[in-house]
Design a protein around this motif. Structure first.
Motif, PDB file in Angstrom:
ATOM      1  N   LEU A 184      -3.331   0.324  -7.448  1.00  0.00           N
ATOM      2  CA  LEU A 184      -4.735   0.332  -7.032  1.00  0.00           C
ATOM      3  C   LEU A 184      -5.572   1.200  -7.960  1.00  0.00           C
ATOM      4  CD1 LEU A 184      -4.233   0.569  -3.160  1.00  0.00           C
ATOM      5  CD2 LEU A 184      -5.170  -1.383  -4.428  1.00  0.00           C
ATOM      6  N   ARG A 185      -5.030   2.342  -8.336  1.00  0.00           N
ATOM      7  CA  ARG A 185      -5.757   3.211  -9.277  1.00  0.00           C
ATOM      8  C   ARG A 185      -5.890   2.539 -10.641  1.00  0.00           C
ATOM      9  NH1 ARG A 185      -2.417   7.050  -6.608  1.00  0.00           N
ATOM     10  NH2 ARG A 185      -0.900   7.013  -8.324  1.00  0.00           N
ATOM     11  N   THR A 186      -4.840   1.849 -11.040  1.00  0.00           N
ATOM     12  CA  THR A 186      -4.866   1.172 -12.342  1.00  0.00           C
ATOM     13  C   THR A 186      -5.864   0.031 -12.351  1.00  0.00           C
ATOM     14  OG1 THR A 186      -2.550   1.762 -12.735  1.00  0.00           O
ATOM     15  CG2 THR A 186      -3.443  -0.061 -14.020  1.00  0.00           C
ATOM     16  N   ILE A 245      -3.143 -12.536  -7.548  1.00  0.00           N
ATOM     17  CA  ILE A 245      -2.440 -11.639  -6.630  1.00  0.00           C
ATOM     18  C   ILE A 245      -1.524 -10.723  -7.429  1.00  0.00           C
ATOM     19  CG2 ILE A 245      -0.642 -11.552  -4.839  1.00  0.00           C
ATOM     20  CD1 ILE A 245      -1.863 -14.140  -3.690  1.00  0.00           C
ATOM     21  N   ILE A 246      -1.513  -9.433  -7.063  1.00  0.00           N
ATOM     22  CA  ILE A 246      -0.591  -8.462  -7.648  1.00  0.00           C
ATOM     23  C   ILE A 246       0.388  -8.044  -6.564  1.00  0.00           C
ATOM     24  CG2 ILE A 246      -0.355  -6.232  -8.782  1.00  0.00           C
ATOM     25  CD1 ILE A 246      -3.164  -6.546  -9.870  1.00  0.00           C
ATOM     26  N   ASN A 247       1.658  -8.374  -6.764  1.00  0.00           N
ATOM     27  CA  ASN A 247       2.692  -8.163  -5.747  1.00  0.00           C
ATOM     28  C   ASN A 247       3.423  -6.848  -6.010  1.00  0.00           C
ATOM     29  OD1 ASN A 247       4.763  -8.278  -3.910  1.00  0.00           O
ATOM     30  ND2 ASN A 247       5.627 -10.205  -4.636  1.00  0.00           N
ATOM     31  N   VAL A 248       3.149  -5.847  -5.170  1.00  0.00           N
ATOM     32  CA  VAL A 248       3.768  -4.529  -5.321  1.00  0.00           C
ATOM     33  C   VAL A 248       4.569  -4.192  -4.055  1.00  0.00           C
ATOM     34  CG1 VAL A 248       3.379  -2.208  -6.235  1.00  0.00           C
ATOM     35  CG2 VAL A 248       1.625  -3.942  -6.526  1.00  0.00           C
ATOM     36  N   ALA A 303       0.815  -1.211   0.000  1.00  0.00           N
ATOM     37  CA  ALA A 303       0.000   0.000   0.000  1.00  0.00           C
ATOM     38  C   ALA A 303       0.852   1.267   0.000  1.00  0.00           C
ATOM     39  CB  ALA A 303      -0.948   0.004   1.209  1.00  0.00           C
ATOM     40  N   GLY A 304       2.092   1.149  -0.482  1.00  0.00           N
ATOM     41  CA  GLY A 304       2.954   2.319  -0.600  1.00  0.00           C
ATOM     42  C   GLY A 304       2.613   3.126  -1.841  1.00  0.00           C
ATOM     43  N   SER A 305       3.524   4.000  -2.255  1.00  0.00           N
ATOM     44  CA  SER A 305       3.234   4.875  -3.393  1.00  0.00           C
ATOM     45  C   SER A 305       3.011   4.081  -4.681  1.00  0.00           C
ATOM     46  CB  SER A 305       4.366   5.888  -3.584  1.00  0.00           C
ATOM     47  OG  SER A 305       5.607   5.225  -3.800  1.00  0.00           O
ATOM     48  N   MET A 306       3.848   3.055  -4.917  1.00  0.00           N
ATOM     49  CA  MET A 306       3.657   2.249  -6.123  1.00  0.00           C
ATOM     50  C   MET A 306       2.401   1.395  -5.993  1.00  0.00           C
ATOM     51  SD  MET A 306       5.120   2.140  -9.000  1.00  0.00           S
ATOM     52  CE  MET A 306       4.530   1.330 -10.477  1.00  0.00           C
ATOM     53  N   GLY A 307       2.140   0.907  -4.787  1.00  0.00           N
ATOM     54  CA  GLY A 307       0.922   0.141  -4.560  1.00  0.00           C
ATOM     55  C   GLY A 307      -0.315   0.964  -4.870  1.00  0.00           C
TER      56      GLY A 307
END
Length: 394
Positions: free
Chosen positions: A32-34, A84-87, A24-28
């Motif tokens: 999420l928006r994508t 699962i999307i691993n960010v 849930a960081g900046s890239m996460g």
């Protein structure tokens, strides 16, 4: 290259693919928006060791009641997710992806595939063992102009020289400004991977020189020049800096591809251009005639170019299509490991002061993977590979 074994598909019953995003960081948050913007995907939950961060990300997305949890697999099972999307940060790529694969979920992961090539080999073997897709989001491949450049390259005949200049001056703060080899370890994999895409070939060896200009605000070396030899003899030259203000290049870099019939130029942001050898020049007989009908007045090759989508949105779209249809995506783990091996080889070259063969990196990483693997089934797959190259090829 032989075809790799297939992977399991997710039954399509008319609804979107339900996914859990881990991180849930900046890239996460970008992911999420994508995910939210793609009608073929539904966000089932957010996993993060910091539950408050996961809850805040859900609220920011406008879904405050979204399920959250610390364990990605547990959350995926409870929420009915199908993938699962691993960010997560690179150090967590291996454990998070491994857990997802072993639990029977296809995984889409941020680059790099893992912290090390050895961990990448482990994940490739785990994907084989489970029959699940693990795809790495090498997001800068998903660029319409890059695809157009690759289409134009087809008109050049035999390729010999690919070069990219990458000069930026970002002031990130944080870990990048104190890490060793920030340019090579955190950025160069993009251009290395794009070179593999343009050449449709794999590297053989590299000679790299890494350094830090006197004015650099990075503690580690923030500039490097690396020359790779590829299968067939072509050379790829990366010349880059993360501390060069003024007249900066695109984040994609500024590219030149030269072959026997001409040259393709791409500034990284706009349409590429092609310059072909004029009729009657020293170009190989018939070469201009063969490609002339495909070249428009502007010098650009006139042909339909596949729309790959843009950046991580393109990665997500291809991942969904792959798990629905079984069609192999560009970033399948087996195909992506060599891009990280290029990074490790470049770092070893500058440290050792000599040319480094990619097979040296792959061989050492394979031995390290065998020594570190704790899952007996994954270890069995690794041991069954006749060689690293053969294992990655299929």
């Amino acid at each position: 290259m032989s075809a790799r074994q297939g992977f399991a598909t997710v039954p399509h019953h008319g609804g979107p693919l339900r996914v859990v995003v881990v991180g849930a960081g900046s890239m996460g948050k970008a992911w999420l928006r994508t995910v939210s913007a793609n009608s073929d995907v539904e966000l089932a939950g957010i996993a993060d060791l910091d539950l408050a961060a996961a809850e805040a990300a859900a609220a920011e997305l406008g879904t405050p009641g979204l399920p959250v949890g610390r364990d990605a697999v547990e959350l995926a099972r409870k929420s009915g997710a199908q993938a699962i999307i691993n960010v997560t940060i690179p150090a967590a790529h291996h454990p998070v992806t491994m857990a997802g694969l072993l639990a029977g979920f296809p995984v889409l992961g941020e680059k790099p595939v893992a912290s090390t090539v050895a961990e990448g080999l482990s994940l490739a073997a785990a994907a084989e063992h489970t029959g699940q897709l693990f795809m790495v989001s090498q997001s800068r491949r998903y660029n319409r102009h890059l695809f157009a450049a690759k289409a134009q390259v087809e008109a050049l005949g035999r390729l010999g020289i690919v070069s990219v200049d990458f000069f930026k001056a970002p002031r990130f703060g944080g870990f990048r400004e104190v890490m060793a080899s920030p340019l090579l370890l955190d950025m160069a994999i993009h251009q290395f991977d794009m070179a593999r895409f343009l050449l449709d070939a794999d590297p053989v060896s590299v000679l790299c020189d890494e350094y830090n200009p006197a004015w650099s605000w990075y503690a580690g070396n923030a500039a490097a020049t690396a020359t790779f030899e590829f299968d067939g003899g072509a050379r790829f030259v990366f010349n880059g800096s993360w501390c060069s203000p003024g007249s900066e290049t695109s984040w994609n870099g500024s590219w030149r591809v030269s072959g026997e019939r001409g040259t393709v130029l791409w500034d990284g942001d706009h349409e590429p251009t092609i310059g072909l050898a004029p009729a009657g020049s020293a170009a190989p007989a018939g070469s201009v005639a063969e490609v002339g009908s495909a070249v428009g007045a502007s010098g650009a090759v006139v042909r339909s170019v596949q729309d790959p989508g843009a950046d991580i949105a393109g990665s997500l779209r291809e991942f969904v299509a792959a798990v629905r249809t079984g069609v192999e995506p560009m970033g399948r783990v087996h195909a992506n490991v060599v891009s990280l091996a290029m990074v490790e080889a470049a770092v070893k070259s500058t440290t050792a002061g000599r040319s480094v063969a990619l097979d040296e990196i792959l061989g050492d990483s394979y031995e390290a993977a065998l020594a570190a693997e704790t899952n007996e089934e994954v270890l069995r797959v690794l041991k069954a590979w006749p060689s690293v190259r053969a294992g990655l090829a299929g």
